[in-house]
Design a protein around this motif. Structure first.
Motif, mmCIF file in Angstrom:
data_model
loop_
_atom_site.group_PDB
_atom_site.id
_atom_site.type_symbol
_atom_site.label_atom_id
_atom_site.label_comp_id
_atom_site.label_asym_id
_atom_site.label_seq_id
_atom_site.Cartn_x
_atom_site.Cartn_y
_atom_site.Cartn_z
ATOM 1 N N GLN A 185 0.828 -1.180 -0.088
ATOM 2 C CA GLN A 185 0.233 -0.019 0.228
ATOM 3 C C GLN A 185 0.936 1.172 -0.038
ATOM 4 N N ALA A 186 0.420 2.294 -0.606
ATOM 5 C CA ALA A 186 1.032 3.624 -0.641
ATOM 6 C C ALA A 186 0.212 4.787 -0.123
ATOM 7 N N VAL A 187 0.783 5.668 0.288
ATOM 8 C CA VAL A 187 -0.029 6.781 0.893
ATOM 9 C C VAL A 187 0.404 8.095 0.091
ATOM 10 N N ARG A 188 -0.299 8.815 -0.583
ATOM 11 C CA ARG A 188 -0.003 10.222 -1.151
ATOM 12 C C ARG A 188 0.317 11.285 -0.177
ATOM 13 N N ILE A 189 1.510 11.714 0.035
ATOM 14 C CA ILE A 189 1.701 12.567 0.860
ATOM 15 C C ILE A 189 1.755 14.058 0.184
ATOM 16 N N PRO A 190 0.692 14.837 0.727
ATOM 17 C CA PRO A 190 0.429 16.157 0.276
ATOM 18 C C PRO A 190 1.585 17.130 0.363
ATOM 19 N N ALA A 191 1.666 18.046 -0.698
ATOM 20 C CA ALA A 191 2.928 18.834 -0.580
ATOM 21 C C ALA A 191 3.312 19.690 0.651
ATOM 22 N N GLU A 192 2.110 19.777 1.277
ATOM 23 C CA GLU A 192 2.578 20.446 2.788
ATOM 24 C C GLU A 192 3.443 19.903 3.734
ATOM 25 N N PHE A 193 3.503 18.418 3.372
ATOM 26 C CA PHE A 193 4.135 17.368 4.335
ATOM 27 C C PHE A 193 5.328 16.823 3.648
ATOM 28 N N ARG A 194 5.762 17.452 2.717
ATOM 29 C CA ARG A 194 6.811 16.894 1.424
ATOM 30 C C ARG A 194 7.862 16.340 2.465
ATOM 31 N N LEU A 195 8.636 15.299 2.210
ATOM 32 C CA LEU A 195 9.538 14.661 2.981
ATOM 33 C C LEU A 195 11.010 15.060 2.144
ATOM 34 N N ASP A 196 12.166 15.239 2.664
ATOM 35 C CA ASP A 196 13.304 15.726 2.034
ATOM 36 C C ASP A 196 14.442 14.473 1.904
ATOM 37 N N THR A 197 13.733 13.318 2.151
ATOM 38 C CA THR A 197 14.422 11.993 1.869
ATOM 39 C C THR A 197 13.824 11.032 1.228
ATOM 40 N N ASP A 198 14.455 10.045 0.649
ATOM 41 C CA ASP A 198 13.934 8.784 -0.151
ATOM 42 C C ASP A 198 13.677 7.387 0.836
ATOM 43 N N GLN A 199 13.962 7.703 2.096
ATOM 44 C CA GLN A 199 13.462 6.613 2.975
ATOM 45 C C GLN A 199 13.052 7.112 4.106
ATOM 46 N N VAL A 200 12.107 6.419 4.915
ATOM 47 C CA VAL A 200 11.496 6.737 6.103
ATOM 48 C C VAL A 200 11.438 5.364 6.930
ATOM 49 N N SER A 201 11.413 5.521 8.405
ATOM 50 C CA SER A 201 11.048 4.260 9.196
ATOM 51 C C SER A 201 9.525 4.446 9.502
ATOM 52 N N ILE A 202 8.897 3.301 9.701
ATOM 53 C CA ILE A 202 7.361 3.459 9.799
ATOM 54 C C ILE A 202 7.187 2.476 11.091
ATOM 55 N N SER A 203 6.327 2.842 12.034
ATOM 56 C CA SER A 203 5.855 2.063 13.296
ATOM 57 C C SER A 203 4.510 2.495 13.442
ATOM 58 N N ARG A 204 4.019 1.805 14.309
ATOM 59 C CA ARG A 204 2.643 1.704 14.925
ATOM 60 C C ARG A 204 2.581 1.881 16.352
ATOM 61 N N ASN A 205 1.974 2.870 17.105
ATOM 62 C CA ASN A 205 1.908 3.181 18.451
ATOM 63 C C ASN A 205 0.861 2.303 19.087
ATOM 64 N N GLU A 206 0.720 2.439 20.274
ATOM 65 C CA GLU A 206 -0.330 1.606 21.088
ATOM 66 C C GLU A 206 -1.668 1.881 20.596
ATOM 67 N N ALA A 207 -1.930 3.135 20.255
ATOM 68 C CA ALA A 207 -3.252 3.494 19.682
ATOM 69 C C ALA A 207 -3.458 2.960 18.446
ATOM 70 N N GLY A 208 -2.458 2.528 17.640
ATOM 71 C CA GLY A 208 -2.713 1.779 16.322
ATOM 72 C C GLY A 208 -2.508 2.915 15.369
ATOM 73 N N ASP A 209 -1.905 4.092 15.806
ATOM 74 C CA ASP A 209 -1.655 5.016 14.861
ATOM 75 C C ASP A 209 -0.236 4.839 14.033
ATOM 76 N N LEU A 210 -0.185 5.233 12.684
ATOM 77 C CA LEU A 210 0.967 4.833 12.073
ATOM 78 C C LEU A 210 2.089 6.027 12.328
#
Length: 87
Positions: free
Chosen positions: A15-40
């Motif tokens: 799955q992929a998520v479209r990231i709006p320009a307002e949240f543009r990342l300045d990298t080509d890699q991210v780490s992703i995790s899920r917290n206790e509430a289930g939020d990414l």
């Protein structure tokens, strides 16, 4: 904190998520995790380009403090994101 709604889509078997320009990342890699509430939670990972070269230069005694400072300053200066027209 600003909140926007965006689109989730399939990209091959992932799955992929479209990231709006307002949240543009300045990298080509991210780490992703899920917290206790289930939020990414997504954290950008800075590229470690040149680390092996710097270690080799230090080992050879070729990298003085001024040289290292100039390289770090160049690395830390970010180029502006290019604006492109949509298709």
């Amino acid at each position: 904190m600003e909140t926007l709604t965006t689109r989730v889509f399939n990209n091959g078997n992932s799955q992929a998520v479209r990231i709006p320009a307002e949240f543009r990342l300045d990298t080509d890699q991210v780490s992703i995790s899920r917290n206790e509430a289930g939020d990414l939670i997504i954290h950008p990972i800075r590229a470690q380009r040149g680390d092996a070269l710097m270690q080799a230069l230090h080992a050879l005694g070729e990298a003085d403090a001024d040289f290292v400072a100039a390289l770090e300053a160049d690395r830390d200066s970010q180029q502006p994101v290019q604006e492109r027209e949509g298709l």
